[in-house]
Design an enzyme around this catalytic site. Structure first.
Site, mmCIF file in Angstrom:
data_model
loop_
_atom_site.group_PDB
_atom_site.id
_atom_site.type_symbol
_atom_site.label_atom_id
_atom_site.label_comp_id
_atom_site.label_asym_id
_atom_site.label_seq_id
_atom_site.Cartn_x
_atom_site.Cartn_y
_atom_site.Cartn_z
ATOM 1 N N ALA A 93 42.476 30.052 35.657
ATOM 2 C CA ALA A 93 43.795 30.430 36.165
ATOM 3 C C ALA A 93 43.871 31.917 36.500
ATOM 4 O O ALA A 93 44.726 32.345 37.256
ATOM 5 C CB ALA A 93 44.847 30.084 35.123
ATOM 6 N N LYS A 94 42.990 32.699 35.900
ATOM 7 C CA LYS A 94 42.926 34.147 36.138
ATOM 8 C C LYS A 94 44.297 34.806 36.008
ATOM 9 O O LYS A 94 44.704 35.604 36.829
ATOM 10 C CB LYS A 94 42.271 34.416 37.501
ATOM 11 C CG LYS A 94 40.850 33.823 37.571
ATOM 12 C CD LYS A 94 40.082 34.161 38.829
ATOM 13 C CE LYS A 94 38.641 33.714 38.780
ATOM 14 N NZ LYS A 94 38.429 32.263 38.924
#
Lengths: 271, 271
Positions: free
Chosen positions: B92-93
């Site tokens: 998802a960073k």
């Protein structure tokens, strides 16, 4: 939305206020919890009460994602409820390798119809550019953020002439787009950073979070960050939307937004 | 999942393969498009065909978000379908200011039940720490990413002794957690970076994307990046899941995963 349209809205409303819709189910008035979609119910009333004073709304995606698919629906409904002439910011802080950033751009610019999305710079050019390929859409790139940890890496010196990482980020990324499709996030908690940033990007809009709950000062921000067309969007989230926790929360939020707008009108008159 | 459980799974399966579920509706076999949820249908068959060879699955959230609330549901269903003894990574960073990062942590660790989430380091300590407050959950912090733009900022020199930004990120963040709750992302496209990284974090797991479609080489990665307990999760996404576009796509993906697992088993035997 184009830069020109944003300028005109600022002039007309005498405001450069962005209202942050960081809507936390644990913080909204209890009587709303019976609604089918309490988060959207809250946002609707906040939007109704503040839209006269705000030129932008900025929902932070974290508060919606925390509720999964249902939260994502609340976000979509909120976006659709915001009047079309008001600038919308998906505060999502996304970025990934090129083909994946394209998917994020589609999520926020096509599946939804946000005017802009906040983007994290760590992964560099191909993680940012896909967001710049959409007409009238904006990247708002993180530069010098308002949180304490912002100093950990953003302020490290990256060249012998004393350039800081956030300055390098601004200088490099300004080559990937222009003042019509990139803005920068600069925290209100460090107005002194604005002096150097304005040397690098005199024309770009800056999104300034951190006024209010985080302790930033509007006057200092304007002193160092404004350009001749204003060039600022100043965000307040918690200071506006949670100013009252009773059934009168929306009225209180409207008053708080109005108070800031009056301050902003005075500052704009001196431009 | 604990570090010990991950070690045991690697030993048992003789594999350190992570399969990336970057499921793009435009790339999946056409016959699936009639299903009620084509993305989940695709993932289910990919998981069935590869679970024997994979120790981790990594859906990238961008591909799900591009479909709004419905996509988010596909992601939840996919997560629930993955066998409980396999490590799960929400790629998802994310990262934001402290109270907001807490909301992201709740999204991925409470609302959903991922074992780990990839986190971007630009906003520093208070943006990362909220993810570390969950028992048996992991932060996988971006360090040296596999994309071309990874070089733009991650490789800038940040001290007089030649330290690079990604090295600073690893050195600092290793103080916020430990080898039981932090891993690092290092792209397979630059194995030489692994030498220095192993000096900084000899014990931590590294998540290595970029083998396959992005051109990274498994042997080089293992040569420079492995520690005595393996210490690697090597990801392949497109190279496995899109290896065939007919009705036999899952069988082909299984074969591709098996091929990599056999290579990995050989490498593990030499440990």
């Amino acid at each position: 939305m184009t830069r020109q349209q944003l300028f005109e809205q600022i002039k007309e409303k005498e405001s450069f206020l962005c209202v942050g819709l960081d809507t936390d189910i644990k913080k909204i008035p209890k009587h709303l919890l019976d609604a089918e979609d309490p988060i959207f119910e809250f946002n609707k009333k906040i939007i109704d009460a503040t839209k006269e004073y705000a030129v932008a709304y900025k929902p932070n995606t974290a508060f919606y994602e925390a509720h999964g698919a249902k939260g994502w629906e609340s976000l979509q409904k909120t976006l659709e409820y915001i009047p079309k002439d008001i600038f919308t910011i998906a505060d999502a802080k996304r970025a990934d390798i090129g083909n994946t950033s394209s998917m994020y751009a589609r999520a926020f610019f096509e599946n939804m119809d946000f005017d802009s999305v906040t983007v994290a710079p760590y992964m560099g050019s191909d993680s940012v550019k896909p967001f710049l390929e959409f007409d009238r859409k904006w990247v708002i790139l993180l530069a010098a953020t308002s949180n304490p940890g912002g100093l950990d890496f953003q302020d490290v010196i990256v060249s012998s002439d004393g350039e800081k990482l956030y300055e390098r980020v601004i200088r490099k990324s300004a080559e990937w787009g222009n003042a019509n499709n990139i803005m920068y996030v600069v925290g209100a908690t460090r107005p002194e950073a604005l002096i150097g940033i304005r040397r690098l990007v005199p024309e770009h809009f800056l999104l300034i979070p951190g006024v209010g709950a985080q302790g930033g000062d509007l006057k200092a921000v304007c002193k160092y960050g404004m350009n001749k067309h204003c060039g600022l969007l100043v965000n307040s989230s918690r200071g506006i939307i949670y100013s009252d926790s009773t059934e009168k929360f929306a009225e209180a939020a409207g008053k708080e937004a109005h108070k800031i707008q009056v301050e902003m009108a005075e500052i704009l008159q001196r431009l």
